[in-house]
Design an enzyme around this catalytic site. Structure first.
Site, PDB file in Angstrom:
ATOM      1  N   ASP A 121      -0.027   5.101   1.076  1.00  0.00           N
ATOM      2  CA  ASP A 121      -0.196   5.992   2.235  1.00  0.00           C
ATOM      3  C   ASP A 121      -0.159   5.222   3.545  1.00  0.00           C
ATOM      4  OD1 ASP A 121      -0.739   8.714   1.252  1.00  0.00           O
ATOM      5  OD2 ASP A 121      -2.366   7.720   0.184  1.00  0.00           O
TER       6      ASP A 121
ATOM      7  N   ASP B 175       0.870  -1.163   0.000  1.00  0.00           N
ATOM      8  CA  ASP B 175       0.000   0.000   0.000  1.00  0.00           C
ATOM      9  C   ASP B 175       0.923   1.234   0.000  1.00  0.00           C
ATOM     10  OD1 ASP B 175      -2.140   1.820   0.748  1.00  0.00           O
ATOM     11  OD2 ASP B 175      -1.272   1.726   2.766  1.00  0.00           O
TER      12      ASP B 175
ATOM     13  N   ARG C 273     -12.336   9.608 -11.034  1.00  0.00           N
ATOM     14  CA  ARG C 273     -11.117   8.914 -11.462  1.00  0.00           C
ATOM     15  C   ARG C 273     -11.493   7.812 -12.442  1.00  0.00           C
ATOM     16  NH1 ARG C 273      -8.476   8.113  -5.453  1.00  0.00           N
ATOM     17  NH2 ARG C 273      -8.329  10.314  -4.928  1.00  0.00           N
TER      18      ARG C 273
ATOM     19  N   ASP D  18      -1.488  -0.627   6.001  1.00  0.00           N
ATOM     20  CA  ASP D  18      -1.842  -0.136   7.346  1.00  0.00           C
ATOM     21  C   ASP D  18      -3.345  -0.172   7.609  1.00  0.00           C
ATOM     22  OD1 ASP D  18      -2.259   1.956   5.491  1.00  0.00           O
ATOM     23  OD2 ASP D  18      -2.170   3.456   7.082  1.00  0.00           O
TER      24      ASP D  18
END
Ligand code: M1P
Length: 266
Positions: free
Chosen positions: A20, A18, A133, A225
């Site tokens: 961020d 991942d 997006r 995370d």
């Protein structure tokens, strides 16, 4: 020099990350130390990132000023959960959210979101509440123009007042037949995409030809995370073909890589 996939120290093993909170602090730049660790890791395993953001934003985070194309630092690069996919720096065919949903349904959904946001009572509102997006739509009650400080303040406010969670629950009730998934992955927004177009979407691009990697990938590791249920790493983290690792920060990612693959103590 980058070793061919079959000549890595652990051929058939890949580490996916991942972005961020895993490779970088949220919406911030990668550290030179992390880039060095990822470079070393590439001698051991194949590597790839799987971000929810679009490629432009991921580039801002993973490509340091003056550096060459960051896509060459990874074997695979997946933006928008893999809807935009690169292998060895070359783009792979991609899908689009608007084609899948259709213009009329999309408009109905967006109008509802904007009406809902207009009635919110939150301390600060900025601009760009909806970002369209290729593979998803990103909805932000405070707006994507929020500064880093405003982001943190919103995140704290949201922890207490559950603005995003409540918004998502309303959308689920309002559009039960749309086949959409909602994911609260970052600090100020949530992502909306077709069910199944979560980060597991990226996995379909990991098939390698026998002459490139005999036997293909035998171990797919994923580090993230937001691996809890409802987080945007949850689906890939808990996928049966994936060995999931929860990290608490980029420093923790480095520590886990050192222990698992690089045989270093940090
Ligand atoms: O990668 C996690 C998320 O990062 C951003 O979230 P936010 O702006 O809320 O911190 C967004 O790009 C989001 O799409 C992405 O899932």
């Amino acid at each position: 020099m980058v070793l061919p996939l079959s000549q890595r120290k652990n051929p058939g093993v890949i580490c996916l990350f991942d972005v961020d909170g895993t490779l970088t602090p949220a919406r911030q730049s990668v550290s030179p130390k992390m880039l060095q660790v990822l470079k070393e890791l590439r001698d051991h395993t194949a590597t790839g990132f799987v971000g929810g953001s679009d490629l432009q934003k991921i580039r801002e985070q993973l490509q340091l000023p003056g550096a060459e194309n960051f896509l060459n630092d990874f074997d695979y690069g997946f933006a928008e959960n893999g809807l935009t996919a690169y292998r060895m720096g070359e783009e792979l065919p991609s899908e689009s959210f608007i084609n899948w949903l259709g213009e009329e349904k999309y408009k109905k959904f967006i109008k509802f979101c904007l009406a809902y946001i207009s009635k919110l009572e939150i301390p600060v509102m900025r601009g760009t509440f909806i970002e369209f997006r290729r593979g998803m739509v990103n909805v932000s009650p405070i707006g994507r123009n929020a500064t880093v400080k405003e982001r943190i303040e919103f995140q704290d406010y949201d922890r207490e007042h559950h603005i995003r969670r409540d918004f998502v629950n309303v959308l689920k009730k309002e559009f039960p037949d749309y086949g959409l998934t909602y994911s609260i992955g970052g600090q100020i927004s949530f992502d909306v995409f077709p069910a199944g177009w979560d980060k597991t979407f990226a996995l379909q691009n990991l098939k390698e030809k026998e002459d490139v990697l005999p036997g293909g990938y035998k171990e797919i590791h994923f580090f993230g995370d937001k691996t809890f249920e409802g987080g945007n790493d949850y689906e890939i983290f808990s996928h049966p073909s994936v060995i999931g690792h929860t990290v608490t920060s980029p420093e923790d990612t480095i520590q886990q890589l050192n222990q698992l693959f690089l045989q270093k103590t940090s």
